[in-house]
Design an enzyme around this catalytic site. Sequence first.
Site, PDB file in Angstrom:
ATOM      1  N   CYS A 125       0.453  13.045   5.455  1.00 23.66           N
ATOM      2  CA  CYS A 125       1.614  13.738   4.869  1.00 23.66           C
ATOM      3  C   CYS A 125       1.208  15.093   4.275  1.00 23.66           C
ATOM      4  O   CYS A 125       0.919  16.004   5.031  1.00 23.66           O
ATOM      5  CB  CYS A 125       2.317  12.830   3.860  1.00 23.66           C
ATOM      6  SG  CYS A 125       4.010  13.365   3.540  1.00 23.66           S
ATOM      7  N   HIS A 235       3.193   7.968   6.938  1.00 22.78           N
ATOM      8  CA  HIS A 235       2.323   7.245   5.995  1.00 22.78           C
ATOM      9  C   HIS A 235       1.864   5.894   6.543  1.00 22.78           C
ATOM     10  O   HIS A 235       2.530   4.884   6.311  1.00 22.78           O
ATOM     11  CB  HIS A 235       3.087   6.984   4.694  1.00 22.78           C
ATOM     12  CG  HIS A 235       3.240   8.184   3.836  1.00 22.78           C
ATOM     13  ND1 HIS A 235       2.307   8.529   2.877  1.00 22.78           N
ATOM     14  CD2 HIS A 235       4.208   9.122   3.782  1.00 22.78           C
ATOM     15  CE1 HIS A 235       2.692   9.641   2.271  1.00 22.78           C
ATOM     16  NE2 HIS A 235       3.845  10.024   2.805  1.00 22.78           N
ATOM     17  N   GLU A 237      -0.421   4.028   5.373  1.00 28.09           N
ATOM     18  CA  GLU A 237      -0.825   3.111   4.289  1.00 28.09           C
ATOM     19  C   GLU A 237       0.365   2.405   3.640  1.00 28.09           C
ATOM     20  O   GLU A 237       0.204   1.357   3.024  1.00 28.09           O
ATOM     21  CB  GLU A 237      -1.635   3.878   3.224  1.00 28.09           C
ATOM     22  CG  GLU A 237      -0.850   4.730   2.243  1.00 28.09           C
ATOM     23  CD  GLU A 237      -0.189   5.958   2.854  1.00 28.09           C
ATOM     24  OE1 GLU A 237      -0.532   6.312   4.010  1.00 28.09           O
ATOM     25  OE2 GLU A 237       0.686   6.549   2.204  1.00 28.09           O
TER      26      GLU A 237
END
Length: 307
Positions: A125, A235, A237
């Site tokens: 990001c 993202h 994660e």
Amino acid sequence: MSNFALLFCFAFSTLSSFTALKRNDEPIIGVLAQEVYSPRPQNASYIAASYVKFLESAGARVVPVMINKTLEEYKTLFNSINGILYPGGGVSILTSGYANTARIFYELAIEANSRGDYFPVWGTCLGFEELTYLTSGKMLLSHTNTSGVALPLVFTNRSRESRMFKGFPSELLDALASEPITENSHKWSLTLAIYNSNADLRKFYKVLTTSSDGKNEFVSTMEAYGFPIYGTQWHPEKNAFEWTKPYIPHSPLAVKVTFFMADFFVNEARKNFHKFEDEEVEKRALIYNYNPVYTGIKSAFEQIYYF
Ligand SMILES: *[C@@H]1O[C@H](CO)[C@@H](O)[C@H](O)[C@H]1NC(C)=O
Ligand SMILES: *[C@@H]1O[C@H](CO)[C@@H](O)[C@H](O)[C@H]1NC(C)=O
Ligand SMILES: *[C@@H]1O[C@H](CO)[C@@H](O)[C@H](O)[C@H]1NC(C)=O
Ligand SMILES: *[C@@H]1O[C@H](CO)[C@@H](O)[C@H](O)[C@H]1NC(C)=O
């Protein structure tokens, strides 16, 4: 016959010790801190814990990379860790402490990789956006309507030959292409048109996927041609580790995406052999010296490390 068996045995053990030498099974990866977004009197910087869990889930340990340190301190740390991750966030990619430290590690990584010292860099990001700035020297981002939405990926024809997606099972690639399982939390993007118009970016990065907000097609995943440098505007994660927003996907395949991305990057770090000066210095540097704070009630992250 027995000579042949002996020879075979010898060849085999030579090969396996060679393989062991070529891999670092104790990778330690730096995660870059950034300025706190809302003033906390006693804390100046933070790391969202999900980036730490992301790397830990695939067999790495994590060291926080603090902002505002000296170049000498950064050089020492660079030579101690096996890769670095630039997380998402909300600071300036031009003037923040995060930007400054990211630039130093990027330059050290380019220099190291150029002389055969394999050092991987990952941007998520804001980290992805920072990479576009570091490589081009220009702020090339455009506004997109992507501040809280899960999207599918559109794979380019280059993605088939990519290092990043090579080890992905086909059911996962199919899911990424057909289901909205990549979480986007950004107001800025690198549109495909601007990527195509910038020779520095075009020469340096291969676009692996694009995504769209309905109007603009933007670069969502890239890897450098000649360097182990990777970026996702989305993202990876969050799918496994963040729960505060309703648009974060948590399906079994979405969670698998988290793990396969982490596994890929940690394997890249296993190709680096930097080491801390000694075990004591290593222990003091690890993230285990800090305790994450539960912030899920009032922030975008479940847990945050404050420094
Ligand atoms: C970094 O340095 C800037 C400028 O000197 C300062 O305002 C900021 O509080 C520092 N942040 C940290 C985390 O040390
Ligand atoms: C932005 O995207 C959302 C869906 O993610 C949509 O509901 C909204 O209408 C869009 N806004 C604009 C201004 O296009
Ligand atoms: C891959 O896509 C690029 C950009 O769209 C195009 O220029 C190129 O010809 C394509 N290559 C192949 C092998 O299809
Ligand atoms: C940061 O804040 C935590 C509480 O969240 C506190 O325990 C810690 O001492 C602070 N760290 C620094 C370096 O000021």
